[in-house]
Motif scaffolding. Sequence first.
Motif, PDB file in Angstrom:
ATOM      1  N   UNK A 322       0.353  22.432  -8.148  1.00 43.30           N
ATOM      2  CA  UNK A 322      -0.463  21.019  -8.764  1.00 43.30           C
ATOM      3  C   UNK A 322      -0.267  20.088  -6.828  1.00 43.30           C
ATOM      4  N   UNK A 323      -1.746  18.794  -7.212  1.00 43.99           N
ATOM      5  CA  UNK A 323      -1.726  18.088  -6.033  1.00 43.99           C
ATOM      6  C   UNK A 323      -2.039  17.179  -6.959  1.00 43.99           C
ATOM      7  N   UNK A 324      -1.455  16.087  -5.309  1.00 41.65           N
ATOM      8  CA  UNK A 324      -1.680  14.578  -6.323  1.00 41.65           C
ATOM      9  C   UNK A 324      -2.463  14.280  -4.929  1.00 41.65           C
ATOM     10  N   UNK A 325      -2.929  13.502  -4.652  1.00 45.82           N
ATOM     11  CA  UNK A 325      -3.806  12.667  -4.011  1.00 45.82           C
ATOM     12  C   UNK A 325      -3.520  10.968  -4.150  1.00 45.82           C
ATOM     13  N   UNK A 326      -3.412  10.274  -3.033  1.00 46.79           N
ATOM     14  CA  UNK A 326      -3.817   8.923  -3.191  1.00 46.79           C
ATOM     15  C   UNK A 326      -4.478   8.060  -2.540  1.00 46.79           C
ATOM     16  N   UNK A 327      -4.774   7.074  -2.514  1.00 45.77           N
ATOM     17  CA  UNK A 327      -6.098   5.990  -1.681  1.00 45.77           C
ATOM     18  C   UNK A 327      -4.933   5.675  -1.104  1.00 45.77           C
ATOM     19  N   UNK A 328      -5.492   5.237   0.082  1.00 45.95           N
ATOM     20  CA  UNK A 328      -5.109   4.197   1.073  1.00 45.95           C
ATOM     21  C   UNK A 328      -5.813   3.115   2.169  1.00 45.95           C
ATOM     22  N   UNK A 329      -5.767   1.968   1.315  1.00 48.63           N
ATOM     23  CA  UNK A 329      -6.572   0.874   1.231  1.00 48.63           C
ATOM     24  C   UNK A 329      -5.974  -0.253   2.110  1.00 48.63           C
ATOM     25  N   UNK A 330      -6.989  -0.605   2.277  1.00 45.02           N
ATOM     26  CA  UNK A 330      -7.398  -2.277   3.411  1.00 45.02           C
ATOM     27  C   UNK A 330      -6.813  -2.699   2.719  1.00 45.02           C
ATOM     28  N   UNK A 331      -4.710  -3.522   2.084  1.00 42.95           N
ATOM     29  CA  UNK A 331      -5.066  -4.756   1.217  1.00 42.95           C
ATOM     30  C   UNK A 331      -3.371  -4.802   0.859  1.00 42.95           C
ATOM     31  N   UNK A 332      -3.290  -6.037   0.304  1.00 46.26           N
ATOM     32  CA  UNK A 332      -1.932  -6.358   1.036  1.00 46.26           C
ATOM     33  C   UNK A 332      -1.875  -6.326  -0.887  1.00 46.26           C
ATOM     34  N   UNK A 333      -0.830  -5.582  -1.909  1.00 43.99           N
ATOM     35  CA  UNK A 333      -0.518  -5.388  -2.622  1.00 43.99           C
ATOM     36  C   UNK A 333       0.656  -6.596  -3.197  1.00 43.99           C
ATOM     37  N   UNK A 334       1.397  -7.182  -2.088  1.00 39.43           N
ATOM     38  CA  UNK A 334       2.101  -8.596  -2.330  1.00 39.43           C
ATOM     39  C   UNK A 334       1.072  -9.663  -2.594  1.00 39.43           C
ATOM     40  N   UNK A 335       0.288  -9.210  -1.491  1.00 37.77           N
ATOM     41  CA  UNK A 335      -0.468 -11.618  -1.759  1.00 37.77           C
ATOM     42  C   UNK A 335      -1.843 -11.030  -3.116  1.00 37.77           C
ATOM     43  N   UNK A 336      -1.553 -10.618  -4.049  1.00 34.77           N
ATOM     44  CA  UNK A 336      -2.176 -10.596  -5.129  1.00 34.77           C
ATOM     45  C   UNK A 336      -3.532  -9.377  -4.767  1.00 34.77           C
ATOM     46  N   UNK A 337      -2.941  -8.500  -4.048  1.00 35.24           N
ATOM     47  CA  UNK A 337      -4.508  -7.226  -3.351  1.00 35.24           C
ATOM     48  C   UNK A 337      -5.236  -7.763  -2.735  1.00 35.24           C
ATOM     49  N   UNK A 338      -4.868  -8.569  -1.986  1.00 35.99           N
ATOM     50  CA  UNK A 338      -6.041  -9.240  -1.225  1.00 35.99           C
ATOM     51  C   UNK A 338      -6.651  -8.445  -0.017  1.00 35.99           C
ATOM     52  N   UNK A 339      -7.845  -7.854   0.137  1.00 36.75           N
ATOM     53  CA  UNK A 339      -8.071  -6.584   0.709  1.00 36.75           C
ATOM     54  C   UNK A 339      -8.236  -7.446   2.784  1.00 36.75           C
ATOM     55  N   UNK A 340      -8.083  -6.431   3.271  1.00 39.82           N
ATOM     56  CA  UNK A 340      -7.307  -6.607   4.242  1.00 39.82           C
ATOM     57  C   UNK A 340      -9.318  -5.949   5.618  1.00 39.82           C
ATOM     58  N   UNK A 341      -9.096  -6.704   6.803  1.00 45.20           N
ATOM     59  CA  UNK A 341     -10.307  -6.750   8.021  1.00 45.20           C
ATOM     60  C   UNK A 341      -9.751  -6.805   9.511  1.00 45.20           C
ATOM     61  N   UNK A 342     -10.251  -6.086  10.193  1.00 52.03           N
ATOM     62  CA  UNK A 342      -9.588  -6.200  11.504  1.00 52.03           C
ATOM     63  C   UNK A 342      -9.947  -4.539  12.091  1.00 52.03           C
ATOM     64  N   UNK A 343      -9.182  -4.155  13.490  1.00 52.37           N
ATOM     65  CA  UNK A 343      -9.415  -3.499  14.035  1.00 52.37           C
ATOM     66  C   UNK A 343      -8.541  -2.839  13.496  1.00 52.37           C
ATOM     67  N   UNK A 344      -8.895  -0.700  13.473  1.00 53.55           N
ATOM     68  CA  UNK A 344      -7.833   0.124  12.906  1.00 53.55           C
ATOM     69  C   UNK A 344      -6.778   0.363  14.407  1.00 53.55           C
ATOM     70  N   UNK A 345      -5.602   0.067  15.034  1.00 59.05           N
ATOM     71  CA  UNK A 345      -6.036   0.253  15.978  1.00 59.05           C
ATOM     72  C   UNK A 345      -5.386   1.957  16.200  1.00 59.05           C
ATOM     73  N   UNK A 346      -4.801   2.229  15.473  1.00 59.56           N
ATOM     74  CA  UNK A 346      -4.049   3.600  15.539  1.00 59.56           C
ATOM     75  C   UNK A 346      -4.348   4.106  13.927  1.00 59.56           C
ATOM     76  N   UNK A 347      -4.734   5.235  13.677  1.00 64.46           N
ATOM     77  CA  UNK A 347      -4.895   6.145  12.463  1.00 64.46           C
ATOM     78  C   UNK A 347      -4.496   7.780  12.411  1.00 64.46           C
ATOM     79  N   UNK A 348      -3.058   7.988  12.402  1.00 63.06           N
ATOM     80  CA  UNK A 348      -2.402   9.255  12.546  1.00 63.06           C
ATOM     81  C   UNK A 348      -1.324   9.523  11.399  1.00 63.06           C
ATOM     82  N   UNK A 349      -2.068  10.375  11.022  1.00 59.80           N
ATOM     83  CA  UNK A 349      -1.274  10.797   9.399  1.00 59.80           C
ATOM     84  C   UNK A 349      -0.923  12.574  10.155  1.00 59.80           C
TER      85      UNK A 349
END
Length: 650
Positions: A322-349
């Motif tokens: 079984x395989x599962x994929x999620x889409x990681x979005x720059x957005x705020x679900x709690x604020x009406x899914x508003x997209x976000x912008x700016x510098x991604x200072x760190x991105x490590x999974x």
Amino acid sequence: MIHNLLVANRGEIARRVFRSCRDAGIGTVALFSDADSDAPHAREADVAVRLPGDAPGETYLRAELIVKAAADAGADAVHPGYGFLSENAAFARAVVDAGLTWVGPPPAAIETMGSKVESKRLMKAAGVPVLAELDKDQVTEADLPLLVKASAGGGGRGMRVVRELGELAEAVESARAEAGSAFGDPTVFCERYLETGRHIEVQVLADRHGTVWAVGERECSIQRRHQKVVEEAPSPFVDEAMRAELFDAARKAAAAIDYVGAGTVEFLAGPDGRFYFLEMNTRLQVEHPVTENVTGLDLVALQLSVAEGAQLPPEPPATHGHSIEVRLYAEDPGAGWQPQSGTLHAFEVPGVDREFTTGAGLRLDSGVESGSVVGVHYDPMLAKVITWAPTRDEAARRLAAALAGAKIHGVVTNRDLLVNTLRHEAFLAGETDTAFFDRHGLDTLAKPLAGADAERLSALAAALAGAAENRAGATTLARLPSGWRNVRSGGQRKVFARGDTTYEVSYSLTRDGLRAEGYEDVRLVSAEPGRVVLDVAGVRRTFAVARHGEKSFVDSALGPVTLTAVPRFADPSAALAAGSLIAPMPGTVVRLAVGVGDAVAAGDPLLWLEAMKMEHRISAPADGVVTELPVEVGLQVEVGTILAVVGENA
């Protein structure tokens, strides 16, 4: 044979195609807009060609510029990726007419399926079950709820749910505007909306020799704004009998248009197991990795082989695990899914053991990296995180753990929502449909992973790390800890905000160790600028702390916490007038609904902003009168720009 391939796209899909090209020994050509000049995909290709401008209409949607770029760079083939011009028949013809190999289906097939209206009529004739189209001028209350849908394109754009007839006119106008901006075609249509349907799709692959594969189904039911968020293969809803029917319908759809290459036939299934044709995506899908993981296939490599004229084996491979994929979005679900912008200072999974390749484990398909700037011109998806395991529960658990442990600093994302969804009992039971978020509520699903205690401890860790950073840069007595006093005094005070909550940290470091108000059970083990270790009631906890400007990003096993330092003295000039509405994101004003002096009711639309390829409605916060409207159509605004002021009725 293909020798040099241009990818007419950007971000993670360009990087994904480049990976298969490198494995096959094929040269790569990237395109980049000015906004993407330092993007990973532009750096990784053998050759990169600039498309002057930022917006898609100036760059990635300019077919003539892309064909010229292929000629200039010495490419002999073009892969469209997904989005942009990937389902544009005219672009496909331009590529072929230029003597280049088109890594996609025949232009005629794209044209046929490019109109959702015409494709439904064709599928019905081919024996594929469809939902009836509704005439928007003749719908009645009995037809509600209904869906207004763009005829061209996909990705949830140009779609609106209508639950009251009075909403229909605005929904049609808004959907037309968004579809025209995203796809260059404002045509929309209406169909019945199934509130609790399951979104099931079948991956097909066909060669030029008559072989048509149905490579397996995917479930993509968990969506926001009609755009997929969680995808998996196989579907927990589909049994063997239903799978056989789905595969038969998908093969009929492909055969009806003489399809060649990779494509996806999408269906909406009701609770009773009956399913209906939605559309056929004549391209590779965003969620193709889950099919690759359960089959072991490299779908991009197969696209290239088919484009070169190769013949597929008679049958596709069996699926495993079984395989599962999620889409990681720059957005705020709690604020009406508003997209976000700016510098991604760190991105490590943590735990990623493969990028853009198939196999067991944790896969990351990303268009960004630490230091990337998330702009406003393109889709807010940062990355896809994908896992494979022998069972569905194992795949969900590993994926949730990787997301929870990821360092994502600089922009708000939907990470907490994804983790909570993967751990939700209904998801684990396979009870997923298109109403999942509405049924279980964003108040639960988008709840921060870090609770109140985690936030309180993170605030203390941020204060101690900040003090350690200050001492590390001190020119005198640098070896003494910050806040240390030979004689007892008032100590140090730091105030942080997280949302509407404020944390005041008052502490001092003495010969007896840490003294912090409200933290009597906490003992300091060590404090460094980027790492603080605390003993909390006998349990040792480590906090990683990164500071960028006034924000501190604190990661621990308790959950990620972002804190904003509150200045000791507020600037009175920064206060906004009552009733001011400010831009929640950078964007362009595309429509105005009111003028100065107009009376409005709470919730009435004032204007619309376009950002990240979607329209965002700005509504009146209360009943009143529009006293200021300092914007006009076409104006580009930054975050915090005053868009309108609604005053009280006289």
